[in-house]
Design an enzyme around this catalytic site. Structure first.
Site, PDB file in Angstrom:
ATOM      1  N   GLU A 151      61.635  44.216   5.584  1.00 21.37           N
ATOM      2  CA  GLU A 151      60.839  43.000   5.368  1.00 21.37           C
ATOM      3  C   GLU A 151      60.816  42.634   3.893  1.00 21.37           C
ATOM      4  O   GLU A 151      60.851  43.503   3.037  1.00 21.37           O
ATOM      5  CB  GLU A 151      59.409  43.214   5.887  1.00 21.37           C
ATOM      6  CG  GLU A 151      58.672  44.449   5.350  1.00 21.37           C
ATOM      7  CD  GLU A 151      57.883  44.219   4.078  1.00 21.37           C
ATOM      8  OE1 GLU A 151      57.725  43.061   3.677  1.00 21.37           O
ATOM      9  OE2 GLU A 151      57.444  45.222   3.475  1.00 21.37           O
ATOM     10  N   PHE A 152      60.727  41.315   3.633  1.00 20.28           N
ATOM     11  CA  PHE A 152      60.564  40.830   2.262  1.00 20.28           C
ATOM     12  C   PHE A 152      59.413  39.829   2.242  1.00 20.28           C
ATOM     13  O   PHE A 152      59.561  38.698   1.795  1.00 20.28           O
ATOM     14  CB  PHE A 152      61.863  40.189   1.758  1.00 20.28           C
ATOM     15  CG  PHE A 152      63.011  41.159   1.688  1.00 20.28           C
ATOM     16  CD1 PHE A 152      63.134  42.045   0.624  1.00 20.28           C
ATOM     17  CD2 PHE A 152      63.956  41.225   2.696  1.00 20.28           C
ATOM     18  CE1 PHE A 152      64.181  42.950   0.558  1.00 20.28           C
ATOM     19  CE2 PHE A 152      65.007  42.130   2.645  1.00 20.28           C
ATOM     20  CZ  PHE A 152      65.127  42.999   1.574  1.00 20.28           C
ATOM     21  N   GLU A 155      52.595  39.417   0.306  1.00 21.40           N
ATOM     22  CA  GLU A 155      51.251  39.135   0.795  1.00 21.40           C
ATOM     23  C   GLU A 155      50.770  37.848   0.124  1.00 21.40           C
ATOM     24  O   GLU A 155      51.073  37.584  -1.032  1.00 21.40           O
ATOM     25  CB  GLU A 155      50.305  40.301   0.476  1.00 21.40           C
ATOM     26  CG  GLU A 155      50.594  41.482   1.372  1.00 21.40           C
ATOM     27  CD  GLU A 155      49.737  42.692   1.052  1.00 21.40           C
ATOM     28  OE1 GLU A 155      48.604  42.516   0.572  1.00 21.40           O
ATOM     29  OE2 GLU A 155      50.220  43.811   1.287  1.00 21.40           O
ATOM     30  N   ASN A 211      63.188  45.687  -4.416  1.00 22.38           N
ATOM     31  CA  ASN A 211      61.826  45.880  -4.944  1.00 22.38           C
ATOM     32  C   ASN A 211      61.848  46.563  -6.308  1.00 22.38           C
ATOM     33  O   ASN A 211      61.047  46.224  -7.184  1.00 22.38           O
ATOM     34  CB  ASN A 211      60.969  46.658  -3.949  1.00 22.38           C
ATOM     35  CG  ASN A 211      60.314  45.716  -2.930  1.00 22.38           C
ATOM     36  OD1 ASN A 211      60.506  44.505  -2.991  1.00 22.38           O
ATOM     37  ND2 ASN A 211      59.562  46.273  -2.003  1.00 22.38           N
ATOM     38  N   PHE A 252      59.187  36.080 -11.364  1.00 23.79           N
ATOM     39  CA  PHE A 252      58.787  37.457 -11.682  1.00 23.79           C
ATOM     40  C   PHE A 252      58.932  37.795 -13.154  1.00 23.79           C
ATOM     41  O   PHE A 252      59.311  38.895 -13.540  1.00 23.79           O
ATOM     42  CB  PHE A 252      59.516  38.452 -10.770  1.00 23.79           C
ATOM     43  CG  PHE A 252      58.826  38.544  -9.430  1.00 23.79           C
ATOM     44  CD1 PHE A 252      58.767  37.444  -8.607  1.00 23.79           C
ATOM     45  CD2 PHE A 252      58.187  39.708  -9.031  1.00 23.79           C
ATOM     46  CE1 PHE A 252      58.085  37.481  -7.392  1.00 23.79           C
ATOM     47  CE2 PHE A 252      57.504  39.763  -7.828  1.00 23.79           C
ATOM     48  CZ  PHE A 252      57.456  38.646  -7.004  1.00 23.79           C
ATOM     49  N   CYS A 263      53.641  47.858  -2.067  1.00 28.57           N
ATOM     50  CA  CYS A 263      55.097  48.061  -2.068  1.00 28.57           C
ATOM     51  C   CYS A 263      55.675  48.562  -3.391  1.00 28.57           C
ATOM     52  O   CYS A 263      56.255  49.642  -3.425  1.00 28.57           O
ATOM     53  CB  CYS A 263      55.795  46.782  -1.651  1.00 28.57           C
ATOM     54  SG  CYS A 263      55.572  46.453   0.096  1.00 28.57           S
TER      55      CYS A 263
END
Ligand code: UDX
Ligand code: UDX
Length: 432
Positions: A151-152, A155, A211, A252, A263
């Protein structure tokens, strides 16, 4: 197609609900009966924007169901997703207990060909282990495939990330499993979402590499921010100019109090350990982990630099979740920084729009407030730790009047330093 999702946490519930929205009959199961009882009433046990409405809609339309039992889901579904948590052990390795327990249970209930999809983030090689476990525990000679489909989902924007992903990664060994997975995601396929089809080991690796890279990018800009402070440069302008280089990209590169969440901290540690186990020293990942820990401590120093000795001071905290739009406080820098401040004798007042219940389960002796102004009352300093929209346009005059000293430590660089000083605050941000 009938789908079963095991685990209704941040990942599983979003995925199961979105698959129902895509028109699939979805059963979500979870061993936590109180969670299932809530979900059956259309209530989501955590805060994720838009999720409750989508759950309600799909419950009402009969495509989404919740159960505490895996059996029915397994027996009526062709595809079973495993989305239970994979917490870190004390030594940083991944605790696969829940994933393995679920795999064994799936095996015991199998009644025909199944595709078992590992959605949880697991060390490279886990799909092969799951395959062996299912074979051992399966009560009939049923055929099955184990697929990695990481999954990517961020939240706070998990629905959007699921419905409009940058890519879908599928790690499988059989053409049949690949065809079934393509079918599940066919809605996205028509939207020209890129699909990366590979073997399970590569898919498992992709998740960690992505990640770890994002964590590195954040850590890099945090490091640049620290240097900017010493040389009189503004990290925001540095980041913007860097990001305009297409090879680097804008995302980012926001400096702050260090990354948190369920994560990045766990996945970087796990990757380091996977490397160690295979005799591969991941020096960069190791540095990122240490630099992130130091970044949090550096924020405490920053606060001390502004208020002086922390003992007996009252510090007001705005934001407890690890990022906005979530109630999740796992590995939140805010929580870690509060604990440090308390250890140094500071009194803490705090407010968060969604995460106060979660924080109460972890933090002691915090005075929780109803809004930012109640936090400000009688404070020696305000520290903004999570960039919720509610904190972006605070009434500065009102805050100043309520505080003992008008010190504002903006660890997310939400405010303009010049305007804050003009408004009469002693202000500091990160890297400006
Ligand atoms: C997910 C992934 O699973 C994890 O690997 C990834 O790295 C981060 O995101 P998340 O959805 O955030 O985890 O976890 P959590 O919110 O803890 O949800 C897990 C759910 O699984 C819980 O509701 C728990 O009750 C349920 N569960 C756990 C089971 O149903 N059975 C179990 O055996 C264990
Ligand atoms: C992450 C991944 O982004 C997502 O693809 C999936 O694998 C799950 O894990 P999540 O942890 O929900 O998502 O949030 P994310 O937006 O990635 O932020 C993680 C942390 O990094 C937060 O604490 C956030 O505040 C911090 N961050 C992020 C920064 O400090 N600066 C940035 O520029 C971006």
């Amino acid at each position: 197609m009938n789908i079963c999702v095991v685990g209704t946490g941040y990942v599983g519930l979003v995925m199961g609900t979105c698959l129902a929205e895509f028109g699939m009959n979805t059963i979500c199961s979870d061993k936590d009966s109180s969670k299932i009882a809530m979900l059956n009433k259309g209530k989501v046990p955590f805060y994720e924007p838009g999720l409750e409405d989508l759950v309600d809609k799909n419950l009402a339309e009969g495509r989404l169901r919740f159960s505490t039992h895996i059996k029915e889901g397994v027996q009526t579904s062709l595809v079973i997703f495993i989305a239970v948590g994979t917490p870190a052990n004390d030594d940083g390795t991944v605790d696969l207990r829940y994933v393995k327990e679920v795999a064994e249970e799936i095996a015991r209930h199998m009644n025909g060909y199944k595709v078992v999809v590992v959605k949880s983030t697991v060390p490279v090689g886990t799909c092969q282990e799951i395959k062996a476990l299912i074979r051992e525990n399966c009560r009939g000679a049923y055929n099955f495939d184990v697929v990695s489909n990481p999954e990517f989902q961020r939240e706070g924007s998990a629905i959007e990330d699921f419905m409009r992903p940058d890519r879908v990664t599928i790690g499988a060994e059989s053409e049949q499993a690949i065809a079934i997975m393509r079918d599940i995601y066919s809605v996205l396929y028509l939207n020209e979402t890129p699909f990366v089809i590979t073997n399970p080991e590569t898919a498992e690796m992709i998740k960690y590499a992505a990640n770890a890279f994002l964590a590195t990018k954040i850590t890099f800009i945090n490091e640049m921010a620290n240097l900017c402070e010493r040389v009189g440069a503004d990290v925001h302008i540095v980041a913007r100019a860097m990001g305009l280089d297409g090879r680097i990209g804008r995302k980012f590169l926001h400096p702050g109090p260090g990354y948190g969440g369920s994560c990045f901290p766990k996945d970087t540690l796990a990757l380091l350990n996977i490397g160690r186990q295979r005799g591969c020293d991941l020096k960069l990942v190791d540095s990122v982990i240490r630099a992130n820990e130091e970044q949090r401590l550096r924020m405490v120093e920053k606060i001390r630099g502004m208020v002086g000795e922390l003992g007996g001071k009252t510090i007001g905290i705005l934001g407890l979740s690890f990022k906005p739009n979530t109630s999740d406080v796992r590995e939140s820098s805010s929580i870690i920084i509060i604990q440090r401040l308390q250890a140094e004798g500071a009194k803490i007042k705090a407010y968060d729009p969604a995460a106060m219940d979660e924080a109460k389960a972890i933090l002691r002796d915090v005075h929780y407030c109803a809004d930012p102004y109640e936090v400000a009352e009688g404070c020696d300093a305000l520290v903004l730790l999570t960039e919720w929209n509610q904190f972006r346009r605070l009434d500065l005059d009102r805050l100043k009047e309520l505080m003992v000293t008008p010190i504002f430590v903006d660890l997310r660089n939400v405010y303009d330093p010049t305007k804050m000083r003009e408004a009469g605050f002693q202000y500091c941000g990160v890297g400006r």
